[in-house]
Design a protein around this motif. Structure first.
Motif, PDB file in Angstrom:
ATOM      1  N   MET A   1       0.845  -1.169   0.000  1.00  0.00           N
ATOM      2  CA  MET A   1       0.000   0.000   0.000  1.00  0.00           C
ATOM      3  C   MET A   1       0.894   1.238   0.000  1.00  0.00           C
ATOM      4  O   MET A   1       1.869   1.296   0.743  1.00  0.00           O
ATOM      5  N   ILE A   2       0.544   2.192  -0.830  1.00  0.00           N
ATOM      6  CA  ILE A   2       1.307   3.432  -0.924  1.00  0.00           C
ATOM      7  C   ILE A   2       0.429   4.552  -0.377  1.00  0.00           C
ATOM      8  O   ILE A   2      -0.688   4.756  -0.852  1.00  0.00           O
ATOM      9  N   ASP A   3       0.938   5.244   0.621  1.00  0.00           N
ATOM     10  CA  ASP A   3       0.212   6.346   1.242  1.00  0.00           C
ATOM     11  C   ASP A   3       0.842   7.656   0.780  1.00  0.00           C
ATOM     12  O   ASP A   3       1.964   7.982   1.170  1.00  0.00           O
ATOM     13  N   LEU A   4       0.122   8.383  -0.062  1.00  0.00           N
ATOM     14  CA  LEU A   4       0.648   9.622  -0.648  1.00  0.00           C
ATOM     15  C   LEU A   4       0.859  10.710   0.401  1.00  0.00           C
ATOM     16  O   LEU A   4       1.841  11.453   0.331  1.00  0.00           O
ATOM     17  N   SER A   5      -0.047  10.818   1.365  1.00  0.00           N
ATOM     18  CA  SER A   5       0.101  11.877   2.371  1.00  0.00           C
ATOM     19  C   SER A   5       1.285  11.618   3.290  1.00  0.00           C
ATOM     20  O   SER A   5       1.939  12.554   3.740  1.00  0.00           O
ATOM     21  N   GLU A   6       1.604  10.352   3.557  1.00  0.00           N
ATOM     22  CA  GLU A   6       2.741  10.012   4.404  1.00  0.00           C
ATOM     23  C   GLU A   6       4.049   9.874   3.617  1.00  0.00           C
ATOM     24  O   GLU A   6       5.118   9.845   4.221  1.00  0.00           O
ATOM     25  N   GLN A   7       3.942   9.734   2.280  1.00  0.00           N
ATOM     26  CA  GLN A   7       5.102   9.453   1.437  1.00  0.00           C
ATOM     27  C   GLN A   7       5.815   8.193   1.945  1.00  0.00           C
ATOM     28  O   GLN A   7       7.025   8.150   2.132  1.00  0.00           O
ATOM     29  N   ARG A   8       5.006   7.133   2.123  1.00  0.00           N
ATOM     30  CA  ARG A   8       5.510   5.844   2.579  1.00  0.00           C
ATOM     31  C   ARG A   8       4.827   4.709   1.816  1.00  0.00           C
ATOM     32  O   ARG A   8       3.671   4.828   1.423  1.00  0.00           O
ATOM     33  N   TYR A  10       3.968   0.616   2.300  1.00  0.00           N
ATOM     34  CA  TYR A  10       3.838  -0.456   3.282  1.00  0.00           C
ATOM     35  C   TYR A  10       3.740  -1.767   2.520  1.00  0.00           C
ATOM     36  O   TYR A  10       2.875  -1.916   1.658  1.00  0.00           O
ATOM     37  N   PHE A  11       4.634  -2.699   2.829  1.00  0.00           N
ATOM     38  CA  PHE A  11       4.664  -3.981   2.127  1.00  0.00           C
ATOM     39  C   PHE A  11       4.078  -5.055   3.037  1.00  0.00           C
ATOM     40  O   PHE A  11       4.546  -5.255   4.163  1.00  0.00           O
ATOM     41  N   TYR A  12       3.036  -5.714   2.533  1.00  0.00           N
ATOM     42  CA  TYR A  12       2.378  -6.773   3.292  1.00  0.00           C
ATOM     43  C   TYR A  12       2.661  -8.113   2.638  1.00  0.00           C
ATOM     44  O   TYR A  12       2.637  -8.238   1.418  1.00  0.00           O
ATOM     45  N   LYS A  13       2.909  -9.112   3.467  1.00  0.00           N
ATOM     46  CA  LYS A  13       3.136 -10.470   2.981  1.00  0.00           C
ATOM     47  C   LYS A  13       2.264 -11.389   3.829  1.00  0.00           C
ATOM     48  O   LYS A  13       2.401 -11.415   5.052  1.00  0.00           O
ATOM     49  N   GLY A  14       1.351 -12.105   3.175  1.00  0.00           N
ATOM     50  CA  GLY A  14       0.437 -12.977   3.910  1.00  0.00           C
ATOM     51  C   GLY A  14      -0.435 -12.218   4.886  1.00  0.00           C
ATOM     52  O   GLY A  14      -0.764 -12.718   5.949  1.00  0.00           O
ATOM     53  N   GLY A  15      -0.799 -10.976   4.536  1.00  0.00           N
ATOM     54  CA  GLY A  15      -1.652 -10.163   5.390  1.00  0.00           C
ATOM     55  C   GLY A  15      -0.930  -9.500   6.550  1.00  0.00           C
ATOM     56  O   GLY A  15      -1.535  -8.750   7.310  1.00  0.00           O
ATOM     57  N   GLN A  16       0.364  -9.748   6.693  1.00  0.00           N
ATOM     58  CA  GLN A  16       1.146  -9.162   7.775  1.00  0.00           C
ATOM     59  C   GLN A  16       2.085  -8.087   7.240  1.00  0.00           C
ATOM     60  O   GLN A  16       2.693  -8.274   6.179  1.00  0.00           O
ATOM     61  N   LEU A  17       2.233  -6.990   7.960  1.00  0.00           N
ATOM     62  CA  LEU A  17       3.161  -5.937   7.572  1.00  0.00           C
ATOM     63  C   LEU A  17       4.581  -6.492   7.620  1.00  0.00           C
ATOM     64  O   LEU A  17       5.036  -6.980   8.644  1.00  0.00           O
ATOM     65  N   ALA A  18       5.280  -6.432   6.478  1.00  0.00           N
ATOM     66  CA  ALA A  18       6.631  -6.992   6.376  1.00  0.00           C
ATOM     67  C   ALA A  18       7.692  -5.918   6.154  1.00  0.00           C
ATOM     68  O   ALA A  18       8.878  -6.189   6.319  1.00  0.00           O
ATOM     69  N   ILE A 120      14.448  -5.017  -2.482  1.00  0.00           N
ATOM     70  CA  ILE A 120      13.710  -5.918  -1.587  1.00  0.00           C
ATOM     71  C   ILE A 120      12.262  -6.057  -2.032  1.00  0.00           C
ATOM     72  O   ILE A 120      11.730  -7.171  -2.122  1.00  0.00           O
ATOM     73  N   PHE A 121      11.600  -4.938  -2.312  1.00  0.00           N
ATOM     74  CA  PHE A 121      10.211  -4.984  -2.762  1.00  0.00           C
ATOM     75  C   PHE A 121      10.116  -5.788  -4.061  1.00  0.00           C
ATOM     76  O   PHE A 121       9.245  -6.637  -4.209  1.00  0.00           O
ATOM     77  N   TYR A 122      11.019  -5.531  -5.004  1.00  0.00           N
ATOM     78  CA  TYR A 122      11.016  -6.219  -6.306  1.00  0.00           C
ATOM     79  C   TYR A 122      11.142  -7.734  -6.125  1.00  0.00           C
ATOM     80  O   TYR A 122      10.395  -8.503  -6.732  1.00  0.00           O
ATOM     81  N   VAL A 131      -1.606  -3.489  -5.768  1.00  0.00           N
ATOM     82  CA  VAL A 131      -0.979  -2.241  -5.328  1.00  0.00           C
ATOM     83  C   VAL A 131      -2.109  -1.246  -5.065  1.00  0.00           C
ATOM     84  O   VAL A 131      -2.849  -0.900  -5.969  1.00  0.00           O
ATOM     85  N   THR A 132      -2.211  -0.798  -3.828  1.00  0.00           N
ATOM     86  CA  THR A 132      -3.228   0.189  -3.458  1.00  0.00           C
ATOM     87  C   THR A 132      -2.524   1.513  -3.204  1.00  0.00           C
ATOM     88  O   THR A 132      -1.541   1.566  -2.459  1.00  0.00           O
TER      89      THR A 132
END
Length: 135
Positions: A1-8, A10-18, A120-122, A131-132
């Protein structure tokens, strides 16, 4: 998930933040689109076909930060597209890739990640991954 307001990102794997990474997204006039998308193309060493530099035969940059649709090519030069390592297309011309990240919007619409995080993401993102992008 990409948060434009935070400029961050977030990569999730199996529903968990990784993983979390700073990003640089699109500036006014070239905003990164919001919505839900899927990774449709991946390439380790990609070059832009729109943005880059005009270089001479010796490889010296004669005109930097060009947009081939707007900037005329000086005689005796060729176009060298900007490097976009760990390229992951997710919406038309919009992708995630390695690039300069300062924590604020500064791209032409793509999502730039620091080189080590883009790698790492790649390596952990299969084709078709959701991708949200949100504010």
């Amino acid at each position: 998930m990409i948060d434009l307001s935070e400029q961050r990102a977030y990569f999730y794997k199996g529903g968990q933040l990784a993983g979390i990474s700073p990003v640089a997204t699109g500036v006014a006039g070239n905003r990164t689109p919001t919505g839900s998308f899927r990774v449709s193309e991946k390439e380790v060493y990609h070059r832009s076909n729109l943005y880059g530099h005009y270089v001479d035969r010796a490889g010296y940059v004669r005109m930097s930060s060009v947009d081939v649709r707007k900037d005329r090519r000086p005689p005796g030069t060729v176009f060298r597209g900007a490097s976009m390592d760990f390229f992951m297309r997710f919406n038309g011309a919009v992708s995630m890739h390695a690039g300069k990240v300062t924590g604020r919007p500064e791209s032409h619409g793509c999502v730039r990640l620091p080189w080590h995080m883009a790698k790492i993401f790649y390596e952990n993102t299969p084709m078709g991954t959701k991708v949200t992008v949100r504010h």
